[in-house]
Every structure is written in C-alpha cells, then in structure tokens.
Design a protein around this motif. Structure first.
Motif, PDB file in Angstrom:
ATOM      1  N   LEU A  72       1.258  30.029 -18.283  1.00  0.00           N
ATOM      2  CA  LEU A  72       0.775  30.865 -17.188  1.00  0.00           C
ATOM      3  C   LEU A  72      -0.449  31.646 -17.643  1.00  0.00           C
ATOM      4  O   LEU A  72      -0.611  31.923 -18.844  1.00  0.00           O
ATOM      5  N   PRO A  73      -1.318  32.043 -16.716  1.00  0.00           N
ATOM      6  CA  PRO A  73      -2.604  32.672 -17.096  1.00  0.00           C
ATOM      7  C   PRO A  73      -2.462  34.147 -17.489  1.00  0.00           C
ATOM      8  O   PRO A  73      -3.064  35.032 -16.877  1.00  0.00           O
ATOM      9  N   PHE A  74      -1.644  34.404 -18.519  1.00  0.00           N
ATOM     10  CA  PHE A  74      -1.529  35.769 -19.019  1.00  0.00           C
ATOM     11  C   PHE A  74      -2.726  36.112 -19.897  1.00  0.00           C
ATOM     12  O   PHE A  74      -3.455  35.221 -20.352  1.00  0.00           O
ATOM     13  N   MET A 123      -8.935  41.229 -13.970  1.00  0.00           N
ATOM     14  CA  MET A 123      -9.572  39.922 -14.071  1.00  0.00           C
ATOM     15  C   MET A 123      -9.416  39.173 -12.755  1.00  0.00           C
ATOM     16  O   MET A 123      -8.487  39.424 -11.989  1.00  0.00           O
ATOM     17  N   GLN A 124     -10.342  38.264 -12.494  1.00  0.00           N
ATOM     18  CA  GLN A 124     -10.320  37.467 -11.277  1.00  0.00           C
ATOM     19  C   GLN A 124      -9.534  36.173 -11.522  1.00  0.00           C
ATOM     20  O   GLN A 124      -9.730  35.506 -12.547  1.00  0.00           O
ATOM     21  N   GLN A 129      -4.461  29.304 -10.071  1.00  0.00           N
ATOM     22  CA  GLN A 129      -3.746  30.175 -11.002  1.00  0.00           C
ATOM     23  C   GLN A 129      -2.714  31.043 -10.274  1.00  0.00           C
ATOM     24  O   GLN A 129      -1.594  31.239 -10.758  1.00  0.00           O
ATOM     25  N   VAL A 130      -3.104  31.554  -9.105  1.00  0.00           N
ATOM     26  CA  VAL A 130      -2.179  32.380  -8.325  1.00  0.00           C
ATOM     27  C   VAL A 130      -0.997  31.535  -7.831  1.00  0.00           C
ATOM     28  O   VAL A 130       0.155  32.003  -7.817  1.00  0.00           O
ATOM     29  N   GLN A 131      -1.284  30.277  -7.451  1.00  0.00           N
ATOM     30  CA  GLN A 131      -0.211  29.384  -7.009  1.00  0.00           C
ATOM     31  C   GLN A 131       0.812  29.155  -8.121  1.00  0.00           C
ATOM     32  O   GLN A 131       2.022  29.157  -7.881  1.00  0.00           O
ATOM     33  N   ARG A 132       0.316  28.978  -9.348  1.00  0.00           N
ATOM     34  CA  ARG A 132       1.226  28.756 -10.473  1.00  0.00           C
ATOM     35  C   ARG A 132       2.078  29.990 -10.738  1.00  0.00           C
ATOM     36  O   ARG A 132       3.292  29.882 -10.968  1.00  0.00           O
ATOM     37  N   LEU A 133       1.466  31.172 -10.703  1.00  0.00           N
ATOM     38  CA  LEU A 133       2.219  32.415 -10.891  1.00  0.00           C
ATOM     39  C   LEU A 133       3.295  32.577  -9.815  1.00  0.00           C
ATOM     40  O   LEU A 133       4.454  32.897 -10.108  1.00  0.00           O
ATOM     41  N   ASP A 246     -11.670  31.299  -3.103  1.00  0.00           N
ATOM     42  CA  ASP A 246     -11.313  32.722  -3.191  1.00  0.00           C
ATOM     43  C   ASP A 246     -10.735  33.065  -4.564  1.00  0.00           C
ATOM     44  O   ASP A 246     -10.169  32.209  -5.254  1.00  0.00           O
ATOM     45  N   THR A 247     -10.895  34.342  -4.928  1.00  0.00           N
ATOM     46  CA  THR A 247     -10.275  34.854  -6.151  1.00  0.00           C
ATOM     47  C   THR A 247      -9.532  36.154  -5.837  1.00  0.00           C
ATOM     48  O   THR A 247      -9.817  36.819  -4.843  1.00  0.00           O
ATOM     49  N   VAL A 248      -8.590  36.488  -6.702  1.00  0.00           N
ATOM     50  CA  VAL A 248      -7.811  37.721  -6.562  1.00  0.00           C
ATOM     51  C   VAL A 248      -7.915  38.499  -7.867  1.00  0.00           C
ATOM     52  O   VAL A 248      -7.795  37.922  -8.956  1.00  0.00           O
ATOM     53  N   GLU A 249      -8.141  39.800  -7.747  1.00  0.00           N
ATOM     54  CA  GLU A 249      -8.194  40.633  -8.948  1.00  0.00           C
ATOM     55  C   GLU A 249      -6.776  41.080  -9.332  1.00  0.00           C
ATOM     56  O   GLU A 249      -6.035  41.612  -8.507  1.00  0.00           O
ATOM     57  N   ILE A 250      -6.400  40.822 -10.573  1.00  0.00           N
ATOM     58  CA  ILE A 250      -5.108  41.263 -11.099  1.00  0.00           C
ATOM     59  C   ILE A 250      -5.355  42.120 -12.335  1.00  0.00           C
ATOM     60  O   ILE A 250      -6.073  41.703 -13.255  1.00  0.00           O
TER      61      ILE A 250
END
Length: 643
Positions: A72-74, A123-124, A129-133, A246-250
């Motif tokens: 996962l994109p940690f 981070m964006q 990546q969001v789908q995998r999370l 699109d991107t999401v900031e986490i």
C-alpha cells in the motif's frame, strides 16, 4: 570360542539401535544449540536513545492472503532496509522492514508529519492508489508493527473487559458505507524503569484516528497541530467520485506517548496471551478429556474382559478335538498374510512415523517454553527441521514393516517413503504459489526459499530415510507368532456395521471428539493471526488422541476378526485415520461460519492448505491406529495354542 562369537553377534545386533539413538541425539542437540530465541535477553534503553519500529505485514481475518507493508502507498523512509527473516517467518508471509517513524526513549511527540509535500502538508494520491487503500480497508486489513520484538496491538472493550488485538486497522467503513482512512496513529510505548536512566519496553499499543487534511497545520518542519473544532470531519476516501486524472491529498501523521508501567519485562507478553477466552478453553479441554477417557475406558474394559474369556476358552478347547474353532481363532492362518498394495501401506506408515516424531519433539520444545510467541517463526522452523531429521526413524520402522510383509526391493521402497509426502506438499504448494504470486501477496513462498527446502529435502531427509531403511532392513522383520497358510481363506459376508465405509466413518468420530475444540484455537491462530501458546493443553489433547485412536482401532479390529475377516492391515490404518475426514469437514464449517472469504484465490489457498493439514492428520492418526492394532493382533494370537 563360541561364547566370544555369541557376544560379538549380540553386540553387532545392538549396534544399529545404538547408532540410531546417537545420530538422533546429535542431530537434536545440533538443532537446539544452533537455535537462537530472539527476545529472551532484555534490552535497556537510555534517555533519548533511538527506538526502532519495524513493519511486518498486512493481514485480514476476511482474506487469508498477507501482503507486504509497502504494498500500500504508505510513507517510506529514504532507504528501505529489510531484516533477514528465518524460515518460519518467510512461510508465514512476514516481510520485516523499517518505517519512517522516529521514536526516542521518553520523548513524547504530540503531532509529527510524514512525507510532507513542498507546498502542502500532505501528499497527493492518484485514483488507483486511493482505490487500493479503500479495497484493503473494506477487506478489514490490519497493519502489524514490531517494537523491541513486541507486536503492535489495539485495545478494545468486550463485555466490560479490556482485550488486546494484534495489529491495528487501516480504517473503517461507516454507517453510510463510506470508507474512512486512519491517517493518524499514536504509538503508546509502556516502559519499566529497570535502573537509573535505563528503561525496558514492556508494552506497545497503537491508537488510531481519522483526521481530515484541512485540520492540519504545519508549525515547524516535520511538526504539526490539529484543529478538530474547526474541521471535525474524518479522512474519507471515495475513489468512485474521482476521475482518472484526479488526486487526493492525504496527510500522514503520528504521535508518541511513553507511559511508565509496573509490569516487569518477563511479564510483558501476558497482555497478548490473554487474548483468548481461557475459561472456555479450560472447560472445553477438560470436558473433551473426561469424555474421551471415559469412552476409552469402557472400550478397554470390554475388550480386555472379552479377550480373557476367549483366550481361556480357546486354550481349553485344544484338549477337545471334536470342537470346531470359531471366532477370531479360526483365521489364525491368514491374519498375518501380507495385504494388497503393501508397499503403499509401508509408505503411509513410514510417513506417519516421521510426522509423529516431529510432533512429539516439537511439542516437547514448545512445552519447555523454547518456542514461545516471542520467538517469531521458531515453531514452524523447528517443525520443518525436525521433520527432516525424523526421516531416520521413519526409515527404520518402515523397513522393518516392509520386511514383515515380505518386501524385497528396500532401496526403491526407501525412496518412495522419503519422497511421497514432501512431493505432495511441494506439488500442492507450488500450484497454490502461482495463484498467490499473481496477487502479489507475501504469502507466496519465494523461489529461493523453495530451492532451500528442496536442498534440505534431498540433502537431509532423503539420505537419513535411506540410512534408516538400511539399518531397519538389517534388523529384520517384526516377529509374528503364527505362520501364514499357503491357501488364503475365503472371507464370509459381513454385517452392515462391519462394512469398510461404515466402520471407517464410525471409528473416526471418537478421535475427532478429542481434538475438535482445540482445532478451533489452532485454526484461529493460523487464519486469524492470533497467538497460540497453550502447548501444555495441546500435549494433553495429543495424548488423548493417541489413546482414543489406539483403543477404537483395537475394538474395531477385534470385531472384524470375530467376524472371520482377516484383512485388517489397511482397515486398521483407515479406521484410525478416518477422523481426518471430520477434520476436513470442520475446515469447511470454519470457512463458512468464521472467515466469510469472498475471494477465489484466498478460498483456493484455504482449502489447499486445509487438505494438506487433513492429509497429514490422516497419516499421523492412521499410523497410531495401525501400530496399536498390529501389536494387539500379535499379542492375542501369541496367547493361544496353535497346533
């Protein structure tokens, strides 16, 4: 003279047994001396000393496929260092690596940032990546960390009692089915002051929180503050409303809190090992023990009383030539006739002896406390090595049985005994590995590990089995009290309850009754990542299994011989091993009731490994029943007078 020659002959006969014993002792001592138990020596930390945190893997009780932490994109450290794992850890899917969380002894941190952006606090992340999370959160995956060899745990309250669950969740699904990500964790480290300016870590707890990105404010490089009054929302991730571009900031953040604890270092595992409901465990084990011992006692009394009467009657009837022998005495000329497919019976029994030896020695180490949960992967590592070394014992007993059934080509039989079960395990494991590799799961055994296991198999197990066969074949066959007639006797029609299928299914119930409660805890440890540590209970259950398998097989073989059916060799093995059918059926029940797996590969993995465990249980219990029946038959026919 002759006496000197007789002495030399006796000594030469004893030599194989002495060599066998010495080799086993040396091999076991070598295994023990070369075995290092991590976590036994306590470590003291000084004030401000760096305390390293490592990630182990991601697991779920819904999906038995483990994954590497960075699947996962940690946030990642500048340089990733992999800790070398032992064989047991690799087979469990552990991939231990460093993570960018900085802890210094007794330095509390309220809010620290990870992987900050240049212009933003977080981070964006892309839609993929969001789908995998989101997928992993919906599957209820948990992250597992290590701190001073202590696994991370989360505290929950069940029925007013506090319990610890290994690992911590990645997020949760809300009432409206929205996915919330836990992007903030608080590492609660419990420390015990051993002496002045020296602390020992005695607890590692994780507290999680889901905080919206807008609530964060950077107060210094790497430091942050959170305004929950102004931004009380959770960190929701919804890939369905995102476009591909699109991107999401986490924002990833963490806090550290050191808490003094009165718990001594030696007792720091107590909180983890109290996860199971010990009251239910105690009640179930004792209930199973009493029930099986009671039933076994009844069986033993019936057989012993009936046998004494039979033997006395048969020996009295020898004086009366007019009486025709009946019952089990009438088949005395066929009872030791070699069975059909005798080489496969020898193969199964030899493998069963190997599994029995592995189980006994591994359980002995575990009961002595050498394989505690603190020794990560040690149980599986020791089990594999002991199985290899037990090839010597397996070969010895298989060779003597092979000679008893008039076998001639012992070298071919030795190879068959050494190769059969490992080849089955490798074959099933290799097929499963293709599917698990396709999912990029850490549960897939690496190719180098498979090569190492093959080298151990050909370099240790096969030569030792051949050596055991050599000594066993020289020792000779097991002695039998009666010779076999040249012409086989015809078996009369049997009652319905003595038919093979009925007797196998009926005989398997009692041994299964001895273990089915314990199976729940073992399956929970394997598939739900819980600790299994009650090896004393397991040893007691194994003894009950040993007794129940032996006695139920003796009773059923006795009934079979009384019905003038002398073909007991295979039947004794299958009747005792019949409980493996119920073990596999229990696996199906556990799959349906407890796991709720929806993934095809995970289902295939579960049933593939369940089949291997059930088949190993079949070989183990079948061997116990076979030897019990063999020595029983040899004993009763040696007690009557035959013309």
């Amino acid at each position: 003279g002759p006496q000197h020659l007789r002495g030399m002959t006796t000594t030469s006969r004893r030599t194989p047994a002495i060599l066998l014993l010495l080799m086993v002792v040396v091999l076991l001592l070598d295994a023990v001396c070369g075995f290092y138990i991590p976590g036994v020596a306590p470590r003291e930390y000084a004030k401000d000393e760096l305390v390293e945190v490592k990630a182990v893997k991601l697991t779920s009780s819904k999906q038995p496929l483990p994954y590497e932490y960075y699947f996962l994109p940690f946030c990642r450290p500048k340089k990733i260092h992999r800790r070398p794992e032992n064989l047991g850890e690799v087979l469990r899917g552990d991939r231990i690596t460093n993570i960018p969380y900085e802890l210094h002894m007794n330095n509390n941190v309220s809010c620290a940032l990870l992987c900050e952006g240049t212009d933003t606090v977080g981070m964006q992340y892309s839609k993929a990546q969001v789908q995998r999370l989101a997928k992993f959160i919906r599957a209820e995956y948990r992250a597992h960390w290590l701190l001073d060899n202590l696994p991370s745990a989360t505290r929950i309250v069940v029925d007013g009692k506090q319990k610890y669950i290994e690992g911590f969740p990645l997020g949760y699904v809300g009432q409206r089915m929205e996915v919330n990500l836990f992007n903030h964790v608080v590492l609660v480290v419990k420390v015990h002051e051993y002496e002045e300016n020296a602390w020992r870590i005695v607890g590692f707890e994780i507290k999680t929180a889901s905080i919206e990105s807008k609530a964060y404010k950077r107060v210094a490089p790497g430091k942050c503050s959170v305004d929950l009054d102004k931004h009380p929302q959770r960190m929701m991730i919804d890939p369905s409303n995102m476009k591909d571009t699109d991107t999401v900031e986490i924002v990833w953040s963490y806090g550290v809190r050191f808490e003094p604890s009165p718990v001594a270092w030696a007792s720091r595992w107590d909180a983890y090992l109290e996860m199971s409901d010990s009251d239910i465990h105690w009640f179930s084990i004792v209930n199973s023990l009493i029930t099986v011992v009671f039933l076994s006692g009844i069986c033993a009394v019936i057989v012993v009383r009936t046998l004494r009467r039979d033997i006395a009657r048969y020996n009295d009837d020898e004086d009366d030539d007019t009486l025709e022998p009946t019952g089990w005495k009438i088949v005395h000329g066929d009872v030791f006739r070699a069975p059909v497919q005798a080489e496969w019976l020898v193969t199964f029994v030899g493998t069963g002896v190997q599994l029995l030896g592995m189980l006994l020695v591994t359980l002995a180490f575990a009961v002595l406390g050498m394989l505690s949960p603190a020794s990560r992967g040690a149980l599986m590592t020791v089990g594999v090595f002991i199985f290899m070394f037990m090839g010597l014992i397996a070969g010895y007993y298989a060779a003597r049985l092979y000679k008893t059934v008039n076998g001639q080509n012992w070298k071919m039989q030795a190879i068959r005994t050494a190769v059969f079960f490992p080849a089955l395990v490798f074959g099933v494991g290799f097929v499963l590995n293709f599917f698990i590799w396709g999912r990029q799961s850490s549960g897939a055994v690496p190719f180098t590990t498979m090569l190492a296991l093959l080298c151990m198999w050909f370099g240790i197990s096969l030569p030792l089995t051949m050596g055991g066969f050599f000594f066993g074949f020289r020792k000779g066959a097991f002695s039998v009290p009666i010779s076999v007639n040249q012409i086989p006797r015809q078996v009369p029609p049997q009652q319905w309850y003595l038919q093979p299928t009925v007797s196998i299914l009926a005989a398997g119930v009692l041994p299964f009754g001895a273990v089915f409660i314990e199976l729940f805890f073992i399956y929970s440890a394997i598939w739900e990542n819980q600790f299994y540590y009650l090896f004393g209970f397991l040893f007691l259950v194994f003894l009950v299994l040993l007794v129940s398998c032996s006695e139920i097989t003796i009773v059923m073989v006795y009934l079979q011989l009384c019905a003038e059916d002398y073909k007991w060799w295979w039947r004794s093995f299958l009747m005792s091993g019949g409980c493996a059918i119920y073990v596999f059926l229990y696996s199906v029940f556990y799959y349906v009731q407890k796991l709720h797996i929806s993934d095809g590969v995970a289902t295939l993995m579960f049933f593939g490994y369940s089949f291997l465990m059930s088949f190993a249980f079949f070989l183990l219990t079948g061997t116990i029943g076979f030897f019990a029946a063999f020595f029983f038959v040899r004993k009763i026919y040696g007690s009557i007078k035959i013309e």
